[in-house]
Design an enzyme around this catalytic site. Structure first.
Site, PDB file in Angstrom:
ATOM      1  N   HIS A  75      -1.799  -5.567   1.727  1.00 46.92           N
ATOM      2  CA  HIS A  75      -3.190  -6.132   1.350  1.00 46.92           C
ATOM      3  C   HIS A  75      -2.497  -7.538   0.789  1.00 46.92           C
ATOM      4  O   HIS A  75      -1.713  -7.738   0.217  1.00 46.92           O
ATOM      5  CB  HIS A  75      -3.907  -5.280   0.319  1.00 46.92           C
ATOM      6  CG  HIS A  75      -5.054  -6.212  -0.194  1.00 46.92           C
ATOM      7  ND1 HIS A  75      -6.294  -6.334   0.413  1.00 46.92           N
ATOM      8  CD2 HIS A  75      -5.275  -7.148  -1.434  1.00 46.92           C
ATOM      9  CE1 HIS A  75      -7.126  -7.179  -0.227  1.00 46.92           C
ATOM     10  NE2 HIS A  75      -6.325  -7.759  -1.038  1.00 46.92           N
ATOM     11  N   LYS A 104       0.779  -1.184   0.030  1.00 48.37           N
ATOM     12  CA  LYS A 104      -0.117  -0.128   0.132  1.00 48.37           C
ATOM     13  C   LYS A 104       0.812   1.101  -0.089  1.00 48.37           C
ATOM     14  O   LYS A 104       2.079   1.175   0.214  1.00 48.37           O
ATOM     15  CB  LYS A 104      -1.063  -0.208   1.302  1.00 48.37           C
ATOM     16  CG  LYS A 104      -1.882  -1.219   1.091  1.00 48.37           C
ATOM     17  CD  LYS A 104      -2.490  -1.178   2.526  1.00 48.37           C
ATOM     18  CE  LYS A 104      -3.828  -2.268   2.392  1.00 48.37           C
ATOM     19  NZ  LYS A 104      -4.453  -2.411   3.775  1.00 48.37           N
ATOM     20  N   GLU A 143      -9.660 -10.598  -7.245  1.00 50.93           N
ATOM     21  CA  GLU A 143      -8.687  -9.600  -7.169  1.00 50.93           C
ATOM     22  C   GLU A 143      -7.817  -9.590  -8.408  1.00 50.93           C
ATOM     23  O   GLU A 143      -7.333  -8.491  -9.026  1.00 50.93           O
ATOM     24  CB  GLU A 143      -8.137  -9.548  -5.810  1.00 50.93           C
ATOM     25  CG  GLU A 143      -9.226  -8.953  -4.720  1.00 50.93           C
ATOM     26  CD  GLU A 143      -8.759  -9.155  -3.306  1.00 50.93           C
ATOM     27  OE1 GLU A 143      -9.261  -8.710  -2.362  1.00 50.93           O
ATOM     28  OE2 GLU A 143      -7.495  -9.678  -3.210  1.00 50.93           O
ATOM     29  N   TYR A 192     -12.321  -2.545  -2.894  1.00 47.56           N
ATOM     30  CA  TYR A 192     -12.845  -2.377  -1.360  1.00 47.56           C
ATOM     31  C   TYR A 192     -14.343  -2.470  -1.507  1.00 47.56           C
ATOM     32  O   TYR A 192     -14.894  -1.976  -0.441  1.00 47.56           O
ATOM     33  CB  TYR A 192     -12.158  -1.402  -0.772  1.00 47.56           C
ATOM     34  CG  TYR A 192     -10.903  -1.672  -0.208  1.00 47.56           C
ATOM     35  CD1 TYR A 192     -10.531  -2.692   0.642  1.00 47.56           C
ATOM     36  CD2 TYR A 192      -9.948  -0.625  -0.481  1.00 47.56           C
ATOM     37  CE1 TYR A 192      -9.206  -3.070   1.011  1.00 47.56           C
ATOM     38  CE2 TYR A 192      -8.200  -1.053   0.018  1.00 47.56           C
ATOM     39  CZ  TYR A 192      -8.054  -2.279   0.667  1.00 47.56           C
ATOM     40  OH  TYR A 192      -6.947  -2.438   1.070  1.00 47.56           O
ATOM     41  N   ASN A 247      -1.522  -0.105   7.392  1.00 48.05           N
ATOM     42  CA  ASN A 247      -1.088  -1.482   7.962  1.00 48.05           C
ATOM     43  C   ASN A 247      -0.248  -1.910   6.813  1.00 48.05           C
ATOM     44  O   ASN A 247      -0.017  -3.128   6.589  1.00 48.05           O
ATOM     45  CB  ASN A 247      -2.381  -2.351   8.243  1.00 48.05           C
ATOM     46  CG  ASN A 247      -3.226  -2.513   7.042  1.00 48.05           C
ATOM     47  OD1 ASN A 247      -3.295  -1.977   6.057  1.00 48.05           O
ATOM     48  ND2 ASN A 247      -4.241  -3.196   7.573  1.00 48.05           N
TER      49      ASN A 247
HETATM   50  P1  IDP Z   1      -7.531  -7.250   5.579  1.00 48.21           P
HETATM   51  O1  IDP Z   1      -6.589  -6.050   4.746  1.00 48.21           O
HETATM   52  O2  IDP Z   1      -6.614  -7.642   6.650  1.00 48.21           O
HETATM   53  O3  IDP Z   1      -8.224  -8.160   4.582  1.00 48.21           O
HETATM   54  P2  IDP Z   1     -10.284  -6.067   5.962  1.00 48.21           P
HETATM   55  O4  IDP Z   1     -10.850  -6.323   7.299  1.00 48.21           O
HETATM   56  O5  IDP Z   1     -10.586  -6.644   4.665  1.00 48.21           O
HETATM   57  O6  IDP Z   1      -8.634  -6.495   6.321  1.00 48.21           O
HETATM   58  O7  IDP Z   1     -10.240  -4.441   5.727  1.00 48.21           O
HETATM   59  C1  IDP Z   1      -9.404  -3.946   4.600  1.00 48.21           C
HETATM   60  C2  IDP Z   1      -8.759  -2.764   5.163  1.00 48.21           C
HETATM   61  O8  IDP Z   1      -9.431  -1.703   5.523  1.00 48.21           O
HETATM   62  C3  IDP Z   1      -7.670  -2.943   6.276  1.00 48.21           C
HETATM   63  O9  IDP Z   1      -6.309  -3.617   5.640  1.00 48.21           O
HETATM   64  C4  IDP Z   1      -7.196  -1.938   6.418  1.00 48.21           C
HETATM   65  O10 IDP Z   1      -6.412  -0.972   5.547  1.00 48.21           O
HETATM   66  C5  IDP Z   1      -8.681  -0.906   6.439  1.00 48.21           C
HETATM   67  N1  IDP Z   1      -9.222  -0.995   7.791  1.00 48.21           N
HETATM   68  C6  IDP Z   1     -10.149  -2.175   8.317  1.00 48.21           C
HETATM   69  N2  IDP Z   1     -10.565  -1.884   9.592  1.00 48.21           N
HETATM   70  C7  IDP Z   1     -10.285  -0.764   9.837  1.00 48.21           C
HETATM   71  C8  IDP Z   1     -10.611   0.438  10.714  1.00 48.21           C
HETATM   72  O11 IDP Z   1     -11.252  -0.155  11.528  1.00 48.21           O
HETATM   73  N3  IDP Z   1     -10.156   1.451  10.901  1.00 48.21           N
HETATM   74  C9  IDP Z   1      -9.330   1.840   9.763  1.00 48.21           C
HETATM   75  N4  IDP Z   1      -9.029   1.194   8.485  1.00 48.21           N
HETATM   76  C10 IDP Z   1      -9.452  -0.203   8.593  1.00 48.21           C
HETATM   77 MG    MG Z   2      -9.855  -8.305   3.488  1.00 52.19          MG
END
Ligand code: IDP
Ligand code: MG
Length: 150
Positions: free
Chosen positions: A115, A9, A126, A49, A112
């Site tokens: 992805h 990212k 994807e 997303y 984080n």
């Molecule tokens: P993942 O990336 O581990 O699959 P997902 O739940 O699919 O996690 O969420 C997608 C992305 O959305 C996360 O990687 C993160 O960047 C963002 N995200 C998820 N939950 C939150 C939150 O509570 N606050 C801010 N960003 C979030």
């Molecule tokens: Mg996800």
């Protein structure tokens, strides 16, 4: 063999972590079958997303993922989807284990750095969203007989 979609990212790119992250995947024996460095158009971000649309973090997430270039790739290997998710670690870096990519390089759920597809269906979706068929390269790695029991 299985394929999964992985993206470093914008924060991972800005923090100059591309090399370190790819090194982990290479060293694990995973094979790179596609790679592309790009600024993510809004439409692509929204499609990628789509399942999070309506959630409170959605707008921020789209802003985040379109805030700078990303490195998108497809990795191939035995059980690659689950293997890569394990290497990436939990979504919230405060909860990801040390030794995982998020656990070692990130602090905050909204930043984080990486992805990875979370299952067979999403991986398929994807990969075709981010890459054309002819951008996926079929080739042999010379060390495959040392990585897999063949
Ligand atoms: P993942 O990336 O581990 O699959 P997902 O739940 O699919 O996690 O969420 C997608 C992305 O959305 C996360 O990687 C993160 O960047 C963002 N995200 C998820 N939950 C939150 C939150 O509570 N606050 C801010 N960003 C979030
Ligand atoms: Mg996800």
């Amino acid at each position: 063999m299985e394929r999964t979609f992985v993206m470093i990212k914008p924060d991972g790119v800005q923090r100059r972590l591309i090399g370190k992250v790819i090194q982990r995947f290479e060293e694990s024996g995973l094979k790179i079958v596609a790679m592309k460095f790009l600024s993510v158009p809004n439409k692509l971000a929204e499609k990628h997303y789509e399942v999070h649309k309506g959630k409170n973090f959605y707008n921020g997430l789209i802003r985040y993922i379109t805030s700078g270039p990303v490195l998108a790739m497809v990795l191939e290997g035995e059980n690659a989807i689950e293997k890569v998710r394990k290497m990436v670690g939990a979504t919230d870096p405060q909860k990801s284990m040390a030794g995982t990519i998020r656990g070692d390089f990130a602090q905050n759920i909204g930043r984080n750095i990486i992805h990875a597809s979370d299952g067979k269906e999403t991986a398929k979706k994807e990969i075709s969203l981010w890459f054309k068929d002819d951008e996926l390269i079929n080739y042999e790695m010379d060390d495959e007989k040392w990585i897999y029991e063949k």
